[in-house]
Design a protein around this motif. Structure first.
Motif, mmCIF file in Angstrom:
data_model
loop_
_atom_site.group_PDB
_atom_site.id
_atom_site.type_symbol
_atom_site.label_atom_id
_atom_site.label_comp_id
_atom_site.label_asym_id
_atom_site.label_seq_id
_atom_site.Cartn_x
_atom_site.Cartn_y
_atom_site.Cartn_z
ATOM 1 N N CYS A 1 0.944 -1.229 0.090
ATOM 2 C CA CYS A 1 0.127 -0.030 0.076
ATOM 3 C C CYS A 1 0.914 1.385 -0.008
ATOM 4 O O CYS A 1 0.348 2.343 0.122
ATOM 5 C CB CYS A 1 -0.847 -0.034 1.168
ATOM 6 S SG CYS A 1 -2.252 -1.001 1.102
ATOM 7 N N ALA A 2 2.243 1.190 0.061
ATOM 8 C CA ALA A 2 3.020 2.478 -0.004
ATOM 9 C C ALA A 2 3.057 2.767 -1.265
ATOM 10 O O ALA A 2 3.497 2.246 -2.115
ATOM 11 C CB ALA A 2 4.358 1.957 0.559
ATOM 12 N N LEU A 3 2.581 4.052 -1.490
ATOM 13 C CA LEU A 3 2.768 4.708 -2.899
ATOM 14 C C LEU A 3 4.145 5.223 -3.297
ATOM 15 O O LEU A 3 5.079 5.340 -2.380
ATOM 16 C CB LEU A 3 1.918 5.928 -2.851
ATOM 17 C CG LEU A 3 0.505 5.784 -2.751
ATOM 18 C CD1 LEU A 3 -0.234 7.287 -2.632
ATOM 19 C CD2 LEU A 3 -0.337 4.812 -3.466
ATOM 20 N N PRO A 4 4.589 5.012 -4.501
ATOM 21 C CA PRO A 4 5.814 5.298 -4.995
ATOM 22 C C PRO A 4 6.083 6.761 -4.666
ATOM 23 O O PRO A 4 5.145 7.807 -5.062
ATOM 24 C CB PRO A 4 6.105 4.907 -6.384
ATOM 25 C CG PRO A 4 4.432 5.077 -6.900
ATOM 26 C CD PRO A 4 3.973 4.596 -5.576
ATOM 27 N N ARG A 5 7.262 7.355 -4.151
ATOM 28 C CA ARG A 5 7.765 8.692 -4.099
ATOM 29 C C ARG A 5 8.054 9.194 -5.611
ATOM 30 O O ARG A 5 8.666 8.740 -6.371
ATOM 31 C CB ARG A 5 9.004 8.834 -3.237
ATOM 32 C CG ARG A 5 9.363 10.273 -3.095
ATOM 33 C CD ARG A 5 10.535 10.454 -1.966
ATOM 34 N NE ARG A 5 11.732 9.768 -2.266
ATOM 35 C CZ ARG A 5 12.654 10.508 -3.033
ATOM 36 N NH1 ARG A 5 12.687 11.603 -3.308
ATOM 37 N NH2 ARG A 5 13.779 9.624 -3.146
ATOM 38 N N THR A 6 7.393 10.455 -5.945
ATOM 39 C CA THR A 6 7.622 10.980 -7.218
ATOM 40 C C THR A 6 8.162 12.417 -6.903
ATOM 41 O O THR A 6 9.010 12.690 -6.253
ATOM 42 C CB THR A 6 5.961 11.390 -7.719
ATOM 43 O OG1 THR A 6 5.571 12.413 -6.940
ATOM 44 C CG2 THR A 6 4.931 10.108 -7.546
ATOM 45 N N SER A 7 8.620 12.859 -8.242
ATOM 46 C CA SER A 7 9.372 14.117 -8.575
ATOM 47 C C SER A 7 8.304 15.242 -7.927
ATOM 48 O O SER A 7 8.993 16.288 -7.920
ATOM 49 C CB SER A 7 9.571 14.438 -9.860
ATOM 50 O OG SER A 7 8.397 14.515 -10.560
ATOM 51 N N ALA A 8 7.085 15.297 -7.352
ATOM 52 C CA ALA A 8 6.541 16.200 -6.752
ATOM 53 C C ALA A 8 7.171 16.629 -5.753
ATOM 54 O O ALA A 8 7.652 15.806 -4.688
ATOM 55 C CB ALA A 8 5.226 15.812 -6.630
ATOM 56 N N HIS A 9 7.141 18.070 -5.353
ATOM 57 C CA HIS A 9 7.897 18.506 -4.214
ATOM 58 C C HIS A 9 7.159 18.150 -2.826
ATOM 59 O O HIS A 9 5.991 18.222 -2.943
ATOM 60 C CB HIS A 9 7.920 20.185 -4.245
ATOM 61 C CG HIS A 9 8.582 20.803 -3.013
ATOM 62 N ND1 HIS A 9 9.746 20.344 -2.625
ATOM 63 C CD2 HIS A 9 8.307 21.658 -2.165
ATOM 64 C CE1 HIS A 9 10.239 21.065 -1.662
ATOM 65 N NE2 HIS A 9 9.410 22.056 -1.232
ATOM 66 N N HIS A 10 8.051 17.372 -1.820
ATOM 67 C CA HIS A 10 7.290 16.750 -0.796
ATOM 68 C C HIS A 10 6.332 15.859 -1.189
ATOM 69 O O HIS A 10 5.462 15.554 -0.496
ATOM 70 C CB HIS A 10 6.713 17.904 0.218
ATOM 71 C CG HIS A 10 7.452 19.250 0.935
ATOM 72 N ND1 HIS A 10 8.735 18.606 1.477
ATOM 73 C CD2 HIS A 10 7.314 20.321 0.944
ATOM 74 C CE1 HIS A 10 9.297 20.024 1.817
ATOM 75 N NE2 HIS A 10 8.508 20.834 1.660
ATOM 76 N N SER A 11 6.804 14.919 -1.945
ATOM 77 C CA SER A 11 5.942 14.001 -2.340
ATOM 78 C C SER A 11 5.314 13.114 -1.267
ATOM 79 O O SER A 11 6.157 12.671 -0.599
ATOM 80 C CB SER A 11 6.540 13.366 -3.705
ATOM 81 O OG SER A 11 5.742 11.934 -3.812
ATOM 82 N N LEU A 12 4.196 12.626 -1.243
ATOM 83 C CA LEU A 12 3.826 11.642 -0.028
ATOM 84 C C LEU A 12 3.993 10.252 -0.533
ATOM 85 O O LEU A 12 3.516 9.441 0.364
ATOM 86 C CB LEU A 12 2.270 12.085 0.103
ATOM 87 C CG LEU A 12 2.198 13.287 0.995
ATOM 88 C CD1 LEU A 12 0.944 13.583 1.440
ATOM 89 C CD2 LEU A 12 3.078 13.358 2.258
ATOM 90 N N GLY A 13 4.709 9.915 -1.580
ATOM 91 C CA GLY A 13 5.001 8.589 -1.764
ATOM 92 C C GLY A 13 6.017 8.304 -0.769
ATOM 93 O O GLY A 13 6.946 9.138 -0.403
ATOM 94 N N LEU A 14 6.012 6.933 -0.247
ATOM 95 C CA LEU A 14 6.754 6.533 0.878
ATOM 96 C C LEU A 14 7.491 5.171 0.607
ATOM 97 O O LEU A 14 8.039 4.827 1.757
ATOM 98 C CB LEU A 14 5.988 6.735 2.002
ATOM 99 C CG LEU A 14 4.600 6.270 2.091
ATOM 100 C CD1 LEU A 14 4.724 4.803 2.305
ATOM 101 C CD2 LEU A 14 4.034 6.830 3.811
ATOM 102 N N ASP A 15 7.766 4.958 -0.683
ATOM 103 C CA ASP A 15 8.428 3.603 -0.633
ATOM 104 C C ASP A 15 10.088 3.853 -0.450
ATOM 105 O O ASP A 15 10.723 2.996 -0.519
ATOM 106 C CB ASP A 15 8.125 3.107 -2.158
ATOM 107 C CG ASP A 15 8.663 3.977 -3.292
ATOM 108 O OD1 ASP A 15 8.683 5.133 -3.091
ATOM 109 O OD2 ASP A 15 8.686 3.421 -4.510
ATOM 110 N N THR A 16 10.416 5.170 -0.751
ATOM 111 C CA THR A 16 11.641 5.422 -0.450
ATOM 112 C C THR A 16 11.810 6.898 0.373
ATOM 113 O O THR A 16 10.724 7.534 0.390
ATOM 114 C CB THR A 16 12.555 5.688 -1.730
ATOM 115 O OG1 THR A 16 11.979 6.506 -2.384
ATOM 116 C CG2 THR A 16 12.661 4.524 -2.556
ATOM 117 N N TRP A 17 12.952 7.014 0.922
ATOM 118 C CA TRP A 17 13.099 8.341 1.554
ATOM 119 C C TRP A 17 13.905 9.446 0.874
ATOM 120 O O TRP A 17 14.890 8.942 0.311
ATOM 121 C CB TRP A 17 13.514 8.047 3.019
ATOM 122 C CG TRP A 17 13.769 9.422 3.770
ATOM 123 C CD1 TRP A 17 14.929 10.130 4.057
ATOM 124 C CD2 TRP A 17 12.942 10.373 4.385
ATOM 125 N NE1 TRP A 17 14.879 11.265 4.803
ATOM 126 C CE2 TRP A 17 13.744 11.508 5.227
ATOM 127 C CE3 TRP A 17 11.558 10.173 4.556
ATOM 128 C CZ2 TRP A 17 12.964 12.422 5.613
ATOM 129 C CZ3 TRP A 17 10.694 11.235 5.307
ATOM 130 C CH2 TRP A 17 11.263 12.234 5.900
#
Length: 409
Positions: free
Chosen positions: A38-54
């Motif tokens: 259920c962890a969304l992928p982090r994208t190039s959006a500023h402060h992206s709420l994707g959290l598969d990576t930090w």
């Protein structure tokens, strides 16, 4: 080892591109061991709420962090407040906010300078305002770090707060924000990637430094800024997160934010995949409730993946901890969009009672003040890309825990 002084970097600072928390700062990806289906992928959006990576460019608040607080005066105004009084405006309240929000997993320690440091120019010369001219802002930052250079070893601090004399005539409280650097400043052998510029009145807006510090931890603005600056700013999340409004009645960070920051994970986050016959029962502890000593947190967040970069998040909100002043309690539903950047609606609270509002004399946005579901109520998500999702609130125990049933199809 000889200290690397700021002056060599400060001379070039005015030409260094500095930009606010609404701009992109790229950074290395760091794998997140808590990520799941259920962890969304982090994208190039500023402060992206994707959290598969930090995003390794940001400080992750999973340990004890140290912050320096520097006080700046101006030749056109004698400060009416002492540094100690201004420290008291923000601490220990800000540290307490994050200690509660993190369930004690993060500690923020402030180290204030005990004296005013005078800037070389008058307060009016810097043109301080919300949408600040980059050149003047660069000059301000150059002068501030130069003034602090002899007294501050920046290498030992995780966060830098630059606090301006609130009574100086050119200081605009609306200009408080985080400034990110396109190229980090080098000082004392370390990179300074961002600073928090504080221009608050005395006393300040409630929770303002908790909001700005959230940006230091890579959290986005959750408010909606009208194009002309007029209208309601709180239509996305209302009172329900300090990154939406520092004045909110229930300002604890969303469970999704706590998952991103590493404060929730494992059994504390329940990922719902597949429909299941008759729905799945889940017991949710109130998000802001402190854990009983010697026990686990219990489940604090339920997530249903709805698309490649979208999810439905479900959590229980009650009158405890950072949410003690909430005017309604219940099961809160919100959409998360990893591709939406800061200020672009990365989280939107779902109003399960669209025909009513609540707390009109206290709430920052009464239309969402009664958004949570109560016992006996059911809400079906309309038109989700991932299929139909129905949430039913079955019961609430005397301990405060909520039992919900989630059915997907």
């Amino acid at each position: 080892m000889e200290r690397v002084r700021l002056r060599s970097a400060a001379a070039a600072l005015t030409s260094l591109m500095a930009f606010t928390a609404t701009s992109l700062v790229a950074g290395p990806a760091v794998a997140d061991a808590t990520a799941g289906p259920c962890a969304l992928p982090r994208t190039s959006a500023h402060h992206s709420l994707g959290l598969d990576t930090w995003n390794g460019s940001y400080t992750r608040p999973d340990a004890t962090l140290d912050a320096v607080m520097i006080f700046l005066s101006f030749p056109d105004s004698a400060p009416l407040s002492t540094p100690d009084e201004l420290v008291g405006d923000h601490f220990p309240a800000t540290s307490d906010f994050f200690r509660r929000a993190s369930y004690g997993r993060s500690q923020l320690r402030v180290h204030p300078l005990g004296a005013w440091l005078q800037m070389p120019e008058s307060s009016t010369a810097y043109g301080i305002q919300r949408d600040w001219d980059p050149g003047r802002r660069g000059t301000y930052l150059h002068d501030a770090v130069t003034a602090a250079d002899q007294m501050v070893d920046f290498s030992v601090y995780d966060i830098v707060y630059l606090v301006a004399d609130p009574d100086a005539p050119g200081v605009d409280s609306d200009a408080t924000k985080v400034v990110n650097f396109d190229r980090p400043m080098k000082a004392d052998g370390t990179d300074i990637k961002r600073v928090v510029t504080v221009f608050e009145r005395h006393p300040p807006d409630r929770n303002v430094l908790a909001h700005e510090t959230g940006h230091v931890f890579d959290l986005p603005d959750l408010y909606h800024r009208p194009m002309d600056g007029k209208g309601d700013w709180d239509t996305y999340v209302g009172d329900w997160d300090v990154m939406g409004s520092q004045f909110g009645l229930a300002p604890d960070l969303f469970g999704w934010h706590k998952w991103k920051l590493g404060w929730l994970g494992g059994d504390e986050v329940r990922c719902i995949t597949g429909g299941g016959h008759g729905g799945k029962l889940v017991t949710l502890e109130p998000l802001a409730a402190a854990p009983v000593r010697g026990t686990s947190l219990g489940t604090r967040l339920v997530v249903v993946r709805t698309g490649e970069s979208t999810a439905l998040a479900i959590e229980a909100r009650g009158a405890t901890g950072n949410d003690q002043d909430t005017c309604t309690e219940g099961i809160l539903l919100y959409r998360v969009q990893a591709e939406a950047g800061s200020g672009g609606g990365p989280i939107e609270v779902i109003d399960t009672h669209p025909e009513s509002d609540a707390c009109w004399d206290e709430s920052v946005y009464p239309a969402l003040a009664d958004a949570p579901l109560r016992v006996g109520e059911t809400y079906t998500m309309p038109g989700e890309p991932g299929g139909r999702i129905q949430v039913e609130v079955v019961d609430r125990a005397r301990t405060g825990a909520w039992t919900i049933k989630i059915a997907t199809a």
